[in-house]
Scaffold this motif. Structure first.
Motif, PDB file in Angstrom:
ATOM      1  N   ASP A   2       0.887  -1.206  -0.068  1.00 47.55           N
ATOM      2  CA  ASP A   2       0.060  -0.101  -0.169  1.00 47.55           C
ATOM      3  C   ASP A   2       0.885   1.255   0.071  1.00 47.55           C
ATOM      4  OD1 ASP A   2      -1.731   1.989   0.098  1.00 47.55           O
ATOM      5  OD2 ASP A   2      -2.836   1.072   2.044  1.00 47.55           O
ATOM      6  N   ASN A   3       0.875   1.914  -0.978  1.00 48.49           N
ATOM      7  CA  ASN A   3       1.861   3.186  -1.221  1.00 48.49           C
ATOM      8  C   ASN A   3       1.471   4.308  -0.285  1.00 48.49           C
ATOM      9  OD1 ASN A   3      -0.502   4.068  -2.451  1.00 48.49           O
ATOM     10  ND2 ASN A   3       0.411   4.175  -4.383  1.00 48.49           N
ATOM     11  N   GLN A   4       0.483   4.044   0.458  1.00 48.28           N
ATOM     12  CA  GLN A   4       0.020   5.359   1.337  1.00 48.28           C
ATOM     13  C   GLN A   4       0.929   5.253   2.565  1.00 48.28           C
ATOM     14  OE1 GLN A   4      -4.137   6.024   2.444  1.00 48.28           O
ATOM     15  NE2 GLN A   4      -4.732   4.602   0.821  1.00 48.28           N
TER      16      GLN A   4
END
Length: 562
Positions: free
Chosen positions: A262-264
């Motif tokens: 999850d690039n967040q």
């Protein structure tokens, strides 16, 4: 030359304007009419001291204005230009004086307000006034010296003598001060030498105290620094069971793995990674620092001793420790100055001897010039005395060198040189020359004074000469000769003469008559320029008094024709 004089509310003058001509102007009038009032007004324009009684009664102020033409007076023109008081494109010098009834005074030159001293300065370049009491001055030694120097016109020699006399006086004062303070300097020198030696031995360097203070704090807290540093290293990386860096690395690995899903979480991963890098760097530096810190009692003792000594010295001299180095340099300079003062005494003594030699050389040159001028002036005055009804009169100016007469060892340093000037006179045949005041009567002194004034006036560069009743005590053939001499003088100079003598009054190219008018309550003085016919009447009045006869009129015409 003087062109015009305007007088408003001065003494008993309400309003008066006089136009002056070149050549010789004579002023006559009845006794008490105020013949010298124009001269008094001129004197105030030239900077004389003013009093409250010069203002006409019931008036608020007196106003006096003198207008001069400076076309042929280059010295006055230069003075005005130097002081930025000249009138562009004009050769006039207008002197104005306003005096209030309370005695306050204002002075103006060409419309600009100036100090009174400047009126006096420029006035000396415009007018030379000879008063009726000048004969009282010529018996004074100081005035005799001024008269001789004025005739000799050796201002350069006078300036040289004055210069060396002032130098000698200045050096003498300096030597006296140095010698008076010698004992105080010696005591001060001992104290300074002790203080400088103490500071020399300590030899604190620039900015050393700052370093010393830091070293002292580090060494005095060395054990605490070691203990705390080791404890911190344990917490960061050394404890095998739990340490901050290993825990943070584990967290960083976990979040980095999740960020790939999850690039967040990428920003969180970046922050953790950056924190790990910084902690690793801090840990490395702390390890290096820990390895450098030593417990060195010997070094600590040396630093503590120097640090304490610096604090004690600073307290002793009542300064901050940081100021010790500058204070040390100041004391060294003061000690050097005191040493220089001691050697300055010898230097001043040498300079005094040199200046004394220069002074006496200059004074000798001045004496020689005075001797030459004295011979010439004595002959001129002797001849003039004989013309002024003293047929056997002899005049001599004795110039005696006090260094020769009173001894070379005696200090005779004066701004006027080393000469003693003595005017001597002989009136009768066979009479030895003696000081004037011993042998000459008041009338004879007046004639001698007038002879001098006429001779010396010819040497003066001022374009206007005023003679205010200098012919008092003179009459007959002598008066005629006085008139003739003044008239000769007026060929090259504007001459204004207040007189009561017909033989003098008739020689004027212009004659002014002063009269006093009263209505019983108010009194006024007026000045009138006389016509040819009016001059005959006035000369006759001077000859015969109030009862003018045909004979006195004839005599008056004859005098005016001559």
């Amino acid at each position: 030359m003087l062109l015009q004089l305007n007088i408003q509310n001065f003494a008993i003058v309400r309003s008066l304007e006089i136009d002056w001509q070149a050549g010789m102007t004579t002023i006559t009038g009845e006794t008490g009419a105020g013949k010298s009032i124009a001269i008094d007004a001129l004197g105030l324009c030239l900077g004389d001291r003013a009093t409250t009684n010069v203002v006409r009664p019931h008036c608020k102020k007196a106003e006096l204005t003198a207008n001069f033409d400076t076309k042929d007076n280059t010295i006055a023109q230069q003075w005005l230009q130097t002081h930025d008081l000249d009138l562009e494109g004009e050769s006039h010098c207008i002197l104005r004086r306003v005096i209030s009834a309370e005695g306050r005074s204002k002075a103006y030159i060409n419309g600009s307000q100036v100090p009174l001293a400047q009126l006096k300065e420029v006035g000396q370049l415009l007018i030379n006034i000879h008063g009726q009491h000048d004969h009282q001055l010529i018996v004074k030694a100081s005035h005799q010296c001024q008269l001789l120097d004025g005739y000799a016109k050796h201002q350069v020699l006078l300036d040289d003598v004055k210069h060396y006399a002032q130098q000698y006086k200045k050096l003498t004062k300096e030597l006296e001060l140095l010698q008076q303070n010698k004992q105080q300097r010696e005591a001060k020198q001992q104290l300074l030498q002790y203080q400088v030696t103490e500071l020399d031995e300590f030899n604190l360097q620039e900015n050393e105290f700052t370093t010393l203070e830091a070293d002292y704090k580090r060494h005095s807290n060395a054990q605490d620094l070691l203990d705390t540093t080791l404890s911190t290293l344990q917490s960061l990386s050394e404890n095998e069971n739990f340490n901050i860096i290993d825990t943070l690395r584990h967290c960083n690995d976990n979040i980095s793995a999740l960020a790939r899903v999850d690039n967040q979480l990428e920003s969180v991963a970046a922050l953790l990674n950056e924190s790990l890098i910084q902690l690793d760097e801090a840990n490395d530096e702390l390890k290096h620092y820990y390895q450098q810190v030593e417990l060195d009692p010997e070094s600590y003792n040396m630093i503590e001793e120097r640090y304490s000594s610096a604090l004690q010295l600073a307290k002793k001299h009542q300064l901050s420790p940081d100021a010790l180095v500058g204070f040390h340099q100041e004391l060294k300079q003061e000690l050097t100055n005191i040493s220089n003062d001691e050697s300055r005494i010898d230097t001043v003594i040498e300079e005094l001897e040199k200046v004394k030699g220069f002074y006496f050389d200059a004074a000798s040159a001045l004496s020689h010039s005075r001797q030459q001028a004295a011979t010439s002036l004595s002959e001129l005055i002797s001849h003039s005395m004989q013309e002024l009804n003293m047929p056997h009169g002899q005049f001599n100016i004795a110039v005696s060198n006090q260094k020769t007469t009173k001894g070379a060892n005696k200090e005779l340093i004066s701004i006027n040189g080393v000469d003693e000037i003595n005017f001597q006179v002989s009136i009768n045949p066979g009479q030895a020359l003696e000081a004037m005041h011993k042998v000459a009567s008041g009338g004879e002194l007046s004639r001698i004074s007038l002879a001098m004034q006429v001779i010396l006036a010819d040497k003066v560069v001022t374009p206007t000469l005023i003679f205010d009743e200098v012919d008092v005590g003179i009459s007959g053939p002598t008066a005629a000769m006085v008139g003739k001499k003044l008239q000769q003088l007026a060929k090259n100079t504007q001459v204004i003469c207040v007189t009561h003598l017909p033989q003098v009054a008739c020689k004027g190219h212009q004659q002014l008559f002063v009269s006093k008018l009263t209505d019983g309550e108010h009194t006024e003085t007026s000045v009138t320029e006389l016509s040819k016919q009016s001059r005959v009447q006035e000369i006759a009045r001077l000859l015969a008094g109030d009862k003018i006869s045909q004979h006195s009129l004839a005599n008056a015409k004859e005098l005016l024709a001559g």
